[in-house]
Design a protein around this motif. Structure first.
Motif, short mmCIF file in Angstrom:
data_model
loop_
_atom_site.label_atom_id
_atom_site.label_comp_id
_atom_site.label_asym_id
_atom_site.label_seq_id
_atom_site.Cartn_x
_atom_site.Cartn_y
_atom_site.Cartn_z
N ALA A 100 0.82 -1.21 0.00
CA ALA A 100 0.00 0.00 0.00
C ALA A 100 0.86 1.26 0.00
CB ALA A 100 -0.93 0.01 1.21
N GLY A 101 2.09 1.14 0.51
CA GLY A 101 2.99 2.28 0.50
C GLY A 101 3.38 2.72 -0.90
N VAL A 102 3.25 1.83 -1.89
CA VAL A 102 3.60 2.18 -3.26
C VAL A 102 2.68 3.25 -3.81
CG1 VAL A 102 3.88 1.28 -5.61
CG2 VAL A 102 4.55 -0.12 -3.64
N VAL A 103 1.41 3.22 -3.42
CA VAL A 103 0.42 4.11 -4.01
C VAL A 103 0.16 5.35 -3.15
CG1 VAL A 103 -0.71 2.24 -5.21
CG2 VAL A 103 -1.47 2.84 -2.91
N LEU A 104 0.88 5.51 -2.04
CA LEU A 104 0.66 6.66 -1.17
C LEU A 104 1.94 7.47 -1.03
CD1 LEU A 104 -1.25 8.21 0.67
CD2 LEU A 104 -0.49 6.77 2.56
N PRO A 105 2.12 8.52 -1.85
CA PRO A 105 3.32 9.35 -1.72
C PRO A 105 3.37 9.98 -0.34
CG PRO A 105 2.15 9.83 -3.76
CD PRO A 105 1.24 8.97 -2.93
N GLY A 106 4.50 9.92 0.29
CA GLY A 106 4.62 10.51 1.61
C GLY A 106 6.02 10.39 2.17
N CYS A 107 6.27 11.17 3.19
CA CYS A 107 7.55 11.17 3.87
C CYS A 107 7.41 10.39 5.17
CB CYS A 107 7.98 12.61 4.15
SG CYS A 107 9.49 12.80 5.11
N GLU A 108 8.55 10.03 5.76
CA GLU A 108 8.51 9.30 7.01
C GLU A 108 7.82 10.10 8.11
OE1 GLU A 108 12.82 10.82 6.44
OE2 GLU A 108 11.16 10.08 5.23
N CYS A 109 7.88 11.43 8.02
CA CYS A 109 7.23 12.27 9.02
C CYS A 109 5.72 12.11 8.99
CB CYS A 109 7.60 13.74 8.80
SG CYS A 109 9.36 14.05 8.91
N GLY A 110 5.16 11.84 7.81
CA GLY A 110 3.74 11.63 7.71
C GLY A 110 3.32 10.22 8.01
N SER A 111 4.20 9.24 7.77
CA SER A 111 3.82 7.84 7.95
C SER A 111 3.66 7.47 9.42
CB SER A 111 4.86 6.93 7.29
OG SER A 111 6.11 7.01 7.94
N VAL A 112 4.36 8.16 10.32
CA VAL A 112 4.28 7.81 11.74
C VAL A 112 2.89 8.09 12.31
CG1 VAL A 112 5.24 8.20 14.03
CG2 VAL A 112 6.75 8.12 12.06
N PRO A 113 2.33 9.32 12.15
CA PRO A 113 0.97 9.52 12.67
C PRO A 113 -0.07 8.66 11.96
CG PRO A 113 1.71 11.45 11.45
CD PRO A 113 2.90 10.58 11.63
N VAL A 114 0.13 8.37 10.67
CA VAL A 114 -0.81 7.50 9.96
C VAL A 114 -0.78 6.10 10.56
CG1 VAL A 114 -1.35 6.39 7.76
CG2 VAL A 114 -0.76 8.82 7.82
N ALA A 115 0.41 5.58 10.84
CA ALA A 115 0.52 4.25 11.44
C ALA A 115 -0.16 4.22 12.81
CB ALA A 115 1.99 3.85 11.58
N GLY A 116 0.02 5.28 13.60
CA GLY A 116 -0.65 5.34 14.90
C GLY A 116 -2.16 5.34 14.76
N SER A 117 -2.67 6.06 13.76
CA SER A 117 -4.12 6.09 13.55
C SER A 117 -4.63 4.73 13.07
CB SER A 117 -4.47 7.18 12.53
OG SER A 117 -5.86 7.34 12.42
N LEU A 118 -3.87 4.05 12.24
CA LEU A 118 -4.27 2.72 11.78
C LEU A 118 -4.40 1.75 12.96
CD1 LEU A 118 -2.11 2.31 8.54
CD2 LEU A 118 -4.58 2.68 8.67
N ILE A 119 -3.44 1.82 13.88
CA ILE A 119 -3.51 0.94 15.06
C ILE A 119 -4.73 1.27 15.89
CG2 ILE A 119 -2.33 0.29 17.19
CD1 ILE A 119 0.32 0.78 15.74
N ARG A 120 -5.04 2.57 16.03
CA ARG A 120 -6.24 2.97 16.77
C ARG A 120 -7.51 2.40 16.14
NH1 ARG A 120 -3.63 8.12 17.63
NH2 ARG A 120 -3.47 8.59 19.86
N ARG A 121 -7.50 2.28 14.82
CA ARG A 121 -8.69 1.82 14.12
C ARG A 121 -8.77 0.30 14.02
NH1 ARG A 121 -12.35 5.10 14.64
NH2 ARG A 121 -13.43 4.51 12.73
N GLY A 122 -7.88 -0.39 14.72
CA GLY A 122 -7.99 -1.84 14.79
C GLY A 122 -7.10 -2.61 13.84
#
Length: 328
Positions: A100-122
């Protein structure tokens, strides 16, 4: 005897927070801008200031993008979506999240809060962490930048994609095997019972920007300090030793904390080092650097960062080296 009474409903005790501290610092900088301009006139302090500002300028837009995406996931995306989008078996969810990272342009600074939100969502933490590592390393923007930076070595693009994807998947599987839920301590977000989705969205954005932004500033300050302290002549000496050159560029990637969209151009400029050494630099940088470690500490917890960062560093060095020996 006087009894302490609870505060009236709708009010809460609130101490001095990070927003107030930031506002105070900005006011002091404005008041004392004259004396401070003289203090930072030295060449080393000017270098420190330049590196510090450049790291922030590179990182902040992607941090904001990641925080916005994190808030969208937290407020607007139902938990049932992730049950349908990812395979039920965690071992299969890890490579799916990595791709999924292939289709989502982003920097490591953005991936950390996204990963935290994914864990919150189960989402299983292993899959969220695999996405955290893959998204800034193998997205189209980063791979295109790598191709532009190495026009005479197109194999660097394939080598970077293969090595980075391997690290993301293997770290996800390693977390499935050895990881513990109590190592991840997500920061408490205020509840918004009865609030509209718009209010909840902006509240989540403000919370994550303030929380993650402070750690980003600390990471940028550490990276700037290292740039000033480490003599450039050391790199010239290490480049002549194959094994030491790999380790030197791996450590340099951690210390410089360059955004993944720009690190390929820095790697291309290190022409005294071998292609394999520079590949390791490109694999390690988006996964382990000072600002990223600081943000992981702030969003996922100190116990998590203390274990995840060293393991990722070791695996990234190994994967980058082996891939370089085979493809380069």
């Amino acid at each position: 005897m006087t009894l302490l009474k609870d505060p009236p409903a709708g009010t809460e005790r609130r101490g001095i927070g990070s927003v107030e501290v930031l506002a105070a610092v900005l006011i002091l900088l404005v008041i004392f801008r004259g004396p401070l301009s003289g203090v930072v006139s030295g060449p080393r302090l000017q270098t420190w200031t330049t590196v510090f500002v450049s790291v922030l300028v590179q990182a902040v837009p992607f941090l904001v993008f990641g925080v916005l995406l994190s808030a969208v996931i937290a407020v607007f995306v139902p938990s049932s979506f992730w049950a349908r989008a990812l395979p039920r078996r965690p071992a299969l969810a890890v490579p799916a999240a990595s791709l999924a990272g292939v289709v989502l342009p982003g920097c490591e600074c953005g991936s950390v809060p996204v990963a935290g939100s994914l864990i919150r969502r189960g989402v299983t933490p292993a899959a969220a962490l695999a996405f955290l590592l893959a998204a800034p390393a193998i997205n189209p923007i980063v791979l295109t930048a790598t191709a532009v930076a190495f026009p005479g070595n197109p194999e660097m693009v394939l080598a970077r994609a293969v090595a980075s994807l391997a690290v993301a998947v293997l770290m996800g599987w390693l977390w499935l095997r050895l990881g513990r839920a109590d190592w991840i301590r997500l920061p408490h977000r205020p509840h918004h019972d009865g609030a509209s989705k718009g209010e909840a969205f902006w509240s989540a954005v403000r919370h994550d920007v303030v929380h993650a932004g402070g750690f980003l500033v600390l990471g940028a300050a550490a990276a700037a300090t290292i740039n000033v302290v480490v003599p450039e002549s050391w790199l010239q000496t290490l480049a002549s030793y194959p094994i030491l050159s790999i380790l030197a560029l791996a450590v340099l990637a951690v210390l410089l904390s360059i955004c993944s969209e720009a690190d390929a151009f820095v790697a291309a400029s290190l022409s005294q080092f071998s292609l394999t050494s520079r590949l390791v630099f490109l694999v390690v940088g988006p996964m382990v650097d000072l600002k990223l470690i600081a943000m992981q500490t702030g969003i996922l917890g100190r116990a998590f960062a203390a274990r995840f960062a060293p393991a990722t560093f070791a695996l990234a060095v190994l994967a980058g080296t082996l891939t370089g020996l085979v493809l380069l």
